[in-house]
Design an enzyme around this catalytic site. Structure first.
Site, PDB file in Angstrom:
ATOM      1  CE  LYS A  10      73.358 -31.213  28.220  1.00  0.00           C
ATOM      2  NZ  LYS A  10      73.035 -30.848  26.811  1.00  0.00           N
ATOM      3  CE1 TYR A  50      72.554 -35.933  25.048  1.00  0.00           C
ATOM      4  CE2 TYR A  50      74.903 -35.924  25.529  1.00  0.00           C
ATOM      5  CZ  TYR A  50      73.632 -35.411  25.733  1.00  0.00           C
ATOM      6  OH  TYR A  50      73.443 -34.365  26.615  1.00  0.00           O
ATOM      7  CG  ASN A 115      71.802 -27.502  25.690  1.00  0.00           C
ATOM      8  OD1 ASN A 115      72.560 -28.187  26.380  1.00  0.00           O
ATOM      9  ND2 ASN A 115      70.917 -28.024  24.866  1.00  0.00           N
ATOM     10  CG  HIS A 118      70.078 -34.619  29.816  1.00  0.00           C
ATOM     11  ND1 HIS A 118      69.761 -34.945  28.521  1.00  0.00           N
ATOM     12  CD2 HIS A 118      69.514 -35.577  30.596  1.00  0.00           C
ATOM     13  CE1 HIS A 118      69.034 -36.053  28.523  1.00  0.00           C
ATOM     14  NE2 HIS A 118      68.866 -36.465  29.771  1.00  0.00           N
ATOM     15  CD  GLU A 129      67.792 -39.733  29.645  1.00  0.00           C
ATOM     16  OE1 GLU A 129      67.389 -38.883  30.464  1.00  0.00           O
ATOM     17  OE2 GLU A 129      67.859 -39.527  28.423  1.00  0.00           O
TER      18      GLU A 129
HETATM   19  P1  IDP Z   1      67.758 -32.079  24.464  1.00  0.00           P
HETATM   20  O1  IDP Z   1      69.014 -31.955  25.296  1.00  0.00           O
HETATM   21  O2  IDP Z   1      66.977 -30.786  24.457  1.00  0.00           O
HETATM   22  O3  IDP Z   1      66.907 -33.267  24.842  1.00  0.00           O
HETATM   23  P2  IDP Z   1      68.678 -33.572  22.116  1.00  0.00           P
HETATM   24  O4  IDP Z   1      68.115 -33.449  20.742  1.00  0.00           O
HETATM   25  O5  IDP Z   1      68.415 -34.820  22.872  1.00  0.00           O
HETATM   26  O6  IDP Z   1      68.202 -32.261  22.937  1.00  0.00           O
HETATM   27  O7  IDP Z   1      70.242 -33.341  21.984  1.00  0.00           O
HETATM   28  C1  IDP Z   1      71.119 -33.616  23.037  1.00  0.00           C
HETATM   29  C2  IDP Z   1      72.156 -32.537  23.136  1.00  0.00           C
HETATM   30  O8  IDP Z   1      72.944 -32.504  21.928  1.00  0.00           O
HETATM   31  C3  IDP Z   1      71.589 -31.115  23.227  1.00  0.00           C
HETATM   32  O9  IDP Z   1      71.191 -30.773  24.539  1.00  0.00           O
HETATM   33  C4  IDP Z   1      72.758 -30.288  22.745  1.00  0.00           C
HETATM   34  O10 IDP Z   1      73.774 -30.182  23.750  1.00  0.00           O
HETATM   35  C5  IDP Z   1      73.294 -31.167  21.612  1.00  0.00           C
HETATM   36  N1  IDP Z   1      72.692 -30.831  20.312  1.00  0.00           N
HETATM   37  C6  IDP Z   1      71.427 -31.140  19.894  1.00  0.00           C
HETATM   38  N2  IDP Z   1      71.187 -30.684  18.641  1.00  0.00           N
HETATM   39  C7  IDP Z   1      72.333 -30.085  18.248  1.00  0.00           C
HETATM   40  C8  IDP Z   1      72.728 -29.416  17.028  1.00  0.00           C
HETATM   41  O11 IDP Z   1      71.962 -29.296  16.059  1.00  0.00           O
HETATM   42  N3  IDP Z   1      74.003 -28.934  16.974  1.00  0.00           N
HETATM   43  C9  IDP Z   1      74.869 -29.062  18.021  1.00  0.00           C
HETATM   44  N4  IDP Z   1      74.556 -29.669  19.182  1.00  0.00           N
HETATM   45  C10 IDP Z   1      73.304 -30.179  19.303  1.00  0.00           C
HETATM   46 MG    MG Z   2      67.316 -35.278  24.616  1.00  0.00          MG
END
Ligand code: IDP
Ligand code: MG
Length: 140
Positions: A10, A50, A115, A118, A129
């Site tokens: 990312k 997303y 974070n 992905h 994907e």
């Molecule tokens: P993942 O990346 O661990 O699979 P997902 O739930 O698919 O998690 O969410 C995609 C991305 O959206 C996350 O990696 C993060 O960057 C962002 N994200 C997820 N949950 C939150 C939240 O509660 N607040 C802000 N950003 C979030």
């Molecule tokens: Mg995810």
């Protein structure tokens, strides 16, 4: 079982110059690069990628983050690649991610969105994907 999974380094990973470090962790776990490209994310791709988050209040913030700098998209292959990659990555919230995981070591502990990386979360999402970002002939 040999699987393929999709990984995205990312914008924060690129900004922090951690692309090599993050990829080295996956390679050290015997995951092999099968496809690789650098792209800038766009709104249509992010709305698809997303889709499960499109109604969340943070979706706009997430989209802007994902577009703010180019990313590296990778296909990794290996034994149980999907679960292995997620384990090395750590949980979504970097603050909850153990030391030694990518998110635990490098993710933003205050801002959940930032974070680093992905990775696909299931065989179904990996297939969808990979085809979202790569033509069949681009996966070696
Ligand atoms: P993942 O990346 O661990 O699979 P997902 O739930 O698919 O998690 O969410 C995609 C991305 O959206 C996350 O990696 C993060 O960057 C962002 N994200 C997820 N949950 C939150 C939240 O509660 N607040 C802000 N950003 C979030
Ligand atoms: Mg995810």
């Amino acid at each position: 079982m040999t699987e393929k999974t999709l990984v995205i380094l990312k914008p924060d990973c690129m900004e922090k110059k951690l692309a090599g470090t993050v990829l080295a962790r996956f390679e050290a776990a015997d995951l092999e690069v099968k496809a690789c490209k650098m792209i800038r994310m766009t709104d249509p791709v992010l709305r698809e990628h997303y889709a499960h988050l499109i109604d969340k209040p943070f979706f706009g913030f997430l989209s802007n983050y994902m577009k703010r700098n180019p990313v590296i998209v990778l296909v990794l292959e290996g034994e149980n690649a999907i679960a292995t990659t997620r384990k090395i990555l750590g949980p979504t919230k970097s603050a909850d991610a153990p030391a030694g995981t990518i998110r635990g070591d490098f993710g933003d502990k205050e801002i959940v969105t930032f974070n680093i990386c992905h990775a696909s979360d299931s065989p179904e999402s990996a297939t969808a994907e990979i085809s979202r970002f790569f033509k069949p002939e681009e996966v070696f």
